[in-house]
Design a protein around this motif. Structure first.
Motif, PDB file in Angstrom:
ATOM      1  N   VAL A  85     -87.097  27.067 -38.573  1.00 25.76           N
ATOM      2  CA  VAL A  85     -88.031  26.082 -39.078  1.00 25.76           C
ATOM      3  C   VAL A  85     -88.879  25.592 -37.769  1.00 25.76           C
ATOM      4  O   VAL A  85     -89.863  25.244 -38.118  1.00 25.76           O
ATOM      5  N   SER A  86     -88.357  25.422 -36.733  1.00 26.15           N
ATOM      6  CA  SER A  86     -88.820  24.959 -35.357  1.00 26.15           C
ATOM      7  C   SER A  86     -90.168  25.251 -35.287  1.00 26.15           C
ATOM      8  O   SER A  86     -91.247  24.588 -34.979  1.00 26.15           O
ATOM      9  N   ARG A 133     -92.458  26.201 -37.190  1.00 26.46           N
ATOM     10  CA  ARG A 133     -93.456  25.966 -38.273  1.00 26.46           C
ATOM     11  C   ARG A 133     -93.767  24.534 -37.922  1.00 26.46           C
ATOM     12  O   ARG A 133     -94.748  24.137 -38.033  1.00 26.46           O
ATOM     13  N   LEU A 140     -86.591  18.054 -39.667  1.00 24.77           N
ATOM     14  CA  LEU A 140     -86.680  19.142 -40.612  1.00 24.77           C
ATOM     15  C   LEU A 140     -86.113  20.537 -39.765  1.00 24.77           C
ATOM     16  O   LEU A 140     -85.454  21.282 -40.379  1.00 24.77           O
ATOM     17  N   PRO A 141     -86.330  20.741 -38.586  1.00 26.37           N
ATOM     18  CA  PRO A 141     -85.721  21.669 -37.647  1.00 26.37           C
ATOM     19  C   PRO A 141     -84.026  21.666 -37.869  1.00 26.37           C
ATOM     20  O   PRO A 141     -83.116  22.786 -37.935  1.00 26.37           O
ATOM     21  N   VAL A 194     -83.414  21.052 -42.640  1.00 28.91           N
ATOM     22  CA  VAL A 194     -83.960  22.342 -43.451  1.00 28.91           C
ATOM     23  C   VAL A 194     -83.416  23.438 -42.274  1.00 28.91           C
ATOM     24  O   VAL A 194     -82.829  24.512 -43.159  1.00 28.91           O
ATOM     25  N   GLY A 195     -83.827  23.513 -41.340  1.00 32.93           N
ATOM     26  CA  GLY A 195     -83.597  24.607 -40.217  1.00 32.93           C
ATOM     27  C   GLY A 195     -82.062  25.158 -40.341  1.00 32.93           C
ATOM     28  O   GLY A 195     -82.051  26.366 -40.362  1.00 32.93           O
ATOM     29  N   VAL A 217     -81.324  27.279 -43.187  1.00 29.59           N
ATOM     30  CA  VAL A 217     -82.048  28.592 -43.543  1.00 29.59           C
ATOM     31  C   VAL A 217     -81.239  29.454 -42.307  1.00 29.59           C
ATOM     32  O   VAL A 217     -81.127  30.719 -42.683  1.00 29.59           O
TER      33      VAL A 217
END
Length: 331
Positions: free
Chosen positions: A182-183, A185, A191-192, A195-196, A199
């Motif tokens: 995610v990083s 993006r 969020l990294p 969410v990351g 993922v």
């Protein structure tokens, strides 16, 4: 009821001691920001260290007692994977960290078990240190990142590592370190991490399965941190891809869902409904207790959280809190 925590990190005392008064630890340094926050400085990049990361083993034990945790399966601080550094530096920090964890397990054998760290950018060096961890200093396995400088662990260069882990009976605990998928993006809103991490863990499951690693190494013991991320929620789509796309079937003869029970998953999913879904998907015998100590994303009162769940049976609670890890690690 006994509790064994497989997801409890260590920032080694040897780092804190060596970096006191501006010193360095195998080229790593430490400083404070304007708010007094401790920072590790690695190749010019700064990483924040939480207050409890500096605690001694005795302080750690007192905190474990307050939380009702009997055993920490101590794993290294992921900021010190050091895959991006020279192999000699990464090997030196890994050996020092692993020796400290080993010392903790010898001094308090009923309270600590250990997972080591490896210089994964050099597979030969990683295997050498893995063998030392498993045959000389009494560790139960290792903790590694989901990728090594952007390369996933199904790449052919890592196959000797997996065969060694299989033969040695080493537990391999996957926990992200540094940037996640995610990083690139966005780095906003945490969020990294939130969410990351999830993922990255799903990608690890999918690549190890689809790349044929799990078939080639049938005795691997792998724990996917953070509940395996999005693996269980997305397994139907992985199966559909296997059904309709030839490239998804290149290395495996069965759909990805048939491999779910080849892995273990820690319980850090934060809601009872998510944990219930995880149990129902992979089985209670594949879910293990973890807390993410000592970080801000850690579960606040982890043992009480499990015990208070109305949707879990007593047998399921016991399996998660201690029985599964007791069997898996022989502790």
């Amino acid at each position: 009821m006994r509790s064994i925590d497989v997801h409890a990190h260590l920032t080694p005392q040897c780092f804190w001691q060596a970096t006191e008064k501006g010193g360095d630890w195998h080229s790593l340094k430490r400083e404070k920001d304007e708010r007094g926050q401790e920072l590790a400085v690695i190749a010019g990049k700064r990483q924040a260290l939480p207050p409890r990361a500096k605690w001694t083993p005795e302080e750690r034990l007192a905190d474990m007692d307050s939380l009702g945790v009997d055993v920490h399966v101590v794993s290294p601080y992921v900021g010190f994977y050091n895959y991006q550094l020279d192999t000699k530096v990464a090997t030196a920090t890994a050996r020092a960290t692993n020796d400290e964890i080993s010392s903790m397990t010898r001094t308090w054998p009923k309270r600590f078990a250990g997972l080591g760290t490896l210089p994964m950018q050099d597979v030969k060096a990683a295997i050498t240190e893995l063998e030392r961890c498993m045959t000389q200093i009494g560790l139960k396995g290792v903790e590694i990142n989901d990728h090594v400088n952007g390369r996933t662990l199904d790449e052919p260069e890592f196959r000797p590592f997996w065969k060694a882990a299989d033969q040695l009976g080493a537990l391999v605990f996957f926990h992200q370190g540094g940037e996640t998928l995610v990083s690139p993006r966005t780095k906003r809103y945490h969020l990294p991490n939130t969410v990351g991490n999830l993922v990255d863990r799903a990608v690890t499951f999918a690549t190890l399965v689809s790349g044929g690693v799990m078939d080639e190494c049938p005795n691997l013991k792998i724990v996917l941190g953070h509940g395996g991320g999005y693996t269980c929620y997305g397994i139907g789509r992985m199966d559909r891809g296997w059904q309709v796309r030839s490239e998804a079937r290149a290395n495996i003869q069965q759909p990805p869902s048939t491999y779910l029970r080849r892995f273990y998953y820690d319980c850090i999913v934060y809601t009872e409904s998510a944990l219930r879904f995880l149990i129902d998907t992979v089985g209670a015998d594949r879910v293990v207790f973890g807390t993410d100590w000592p970080y801000d994303m850690a579960l606040d009162w982890p043992v009480s959280w499990i015990l208070a769940m109305e949707s879990l049976t007593q047998q399921e609670k016991e399996a998660i809190l201690w029985r599964n890890l007791e069997r898996l690690l022989n502790i």
